[in-house]
Motif scaffolding. Structure first.
Motif, mmCIF file in Angstrom:
data_model
loop_
_atom_site.group_PDB
_atom_site.id
_atom_site.type_symbol
_atom_site.label_atom_id
_atom_site.label_comp_id
_atom_site.label_asym_id
_atom_site.label_seq_id
_atom_site.Cartn_x
_atom_site.Cartn_y
_atom_site.Cartn_z
ATOM 1 N N UNK A 58 6.211 42.197 -18.086
ATOM 2 C CA UNK A 58 5.610 43.650 -18.196
ATOM 3 C C UNK A 58 4.790 43.495 -17.271
ATOM 4 N N UNK A 59 4.003 42.509 -16.528
ATOM 5 C CA UNK A 59 3.358 42.354 -15.426
ATOM 6 C C UNK A 59 3.988 42.053 -13.886
ATOM 7 N N UNK A 60 5.451 42.260 -13.916
ATOM 8 C CA UNK A 60 5.832 41.848 -12.966
ATOM 9 C C UNK A 60 6.107 43.206 -12.064
ATOM 10 N N UNK A 61 5.534 42.269 -10.388
ATOM 11 C CA UNK A 61 4.846 43.341 -9.674
ATOM 12 C C UNK A 61 6.372 43.743 -8.333
ATOM 13 N N UNK A 85 -4.137 48.286 -4.875
ATOM 14 C CA UNK A 85 -2.959 48.347 -6.372
ATOM 15 C C UNK A 85 -2.017 46.740 -5.841
ATOM 16 N N UNK A 86 -1.079 46.634 -6.477
ATOM 17 C CA UNK A 86 -0.313 45.167 -6.047
ATOM 18 C C UNK A 86 -1.163 44.167 -7.134
ATOM 19 N N UNK A 87 -2.352 44.191 -7.380
ATOM 20 C CA UNK A 87 -2.739 43.004 -8.251
ATOM 21 C C UNK A 87 -2.270 43.196 -9.853
ATOM 22 N N UNK A 102 1.456 51.313 -9.952
ATOM 23 C CA UNK A 102 1.051 49.854 -9.658
ATOM 24 C C UNK A 102 -0.797 49.528 -9.124
ATOM 25 N N UNK A 103 -1.192 50.580 -9.407
ATOM 26 C CA UNK A 103 -2.903 50.325 -8.931
ATOM 27 C C UNK A 103 -3.128 50.072 -10.030
ATOM 28 N N UNK A 104 -4.670 49.131 -9.397
ATOM 29 C CA UNK A 104 -4.764 48.462 -10.264
ATOM 30 C C UNK A 104 -6.918 49.344 -10.422
#
Length: 122
Positions: free
Chosen positions: A119-122, A95-97, A17-19
């Motif tokens: 798809x974008x769920x964290x 992460x987590x954005x 989940x790194x952005x």
């Protein structure tokens, strides 16, 4: 170790989940600075002035206003192919954005909206 190999090790160590990834690049032979700058233009490397490191490179994972990982990979491969040695130092990882695109969902059916959220769920 080649620059591109170091970059791959860095990417492999990051969670899924790194952005955003920010790292600095320093080349060993400063007489080749202009050559390196030309090769780094594809990944929008930002030069430092009066600093120990030469460039700051920002990488985006799936979205964002930064260079993509394949573009940075290609630029570092060009540096390695040109025989320009250097080192990388990771400065910051976010992460987590989550991407916000409510205006792109206008007029889309609910199934598309649910798939996007899944798809974008964290």
């Amino acid at each position: 170790m080649a620059l591109v190999d170091t970059f791959e090790v860095i990417l492999d160590s990051l969670p899924d989940d790194w952005t955003d990834l920010e790292f600095d690049l320093r080349i060993a032979d400063e007489t080749r600075y202009v050559d390196a700058a030309v090769l780094l233009v594809t990944c929008n490397a930002q030069p430092y002035s009066k600093y120990d490191w030469h460039w700051r490179i920002i990488v985006a994972h799936r979205f964002g206003h930064a260079a993509s990982a394949p573009a940075v990979h290609a630029a570092l491969t060009l540096l390695d192919d040109a025989g320009i040695e250097g080192e990388l130092a990771v400065r910051e990882v976010r992460t987590g954005r989550v991407e916000i695109v409510s205006e792109l969902m206008w007029g889309r059916p609910e199934s598309v909206r649910q798939e996007f959220r899944r798809m974008r769920a964290q």
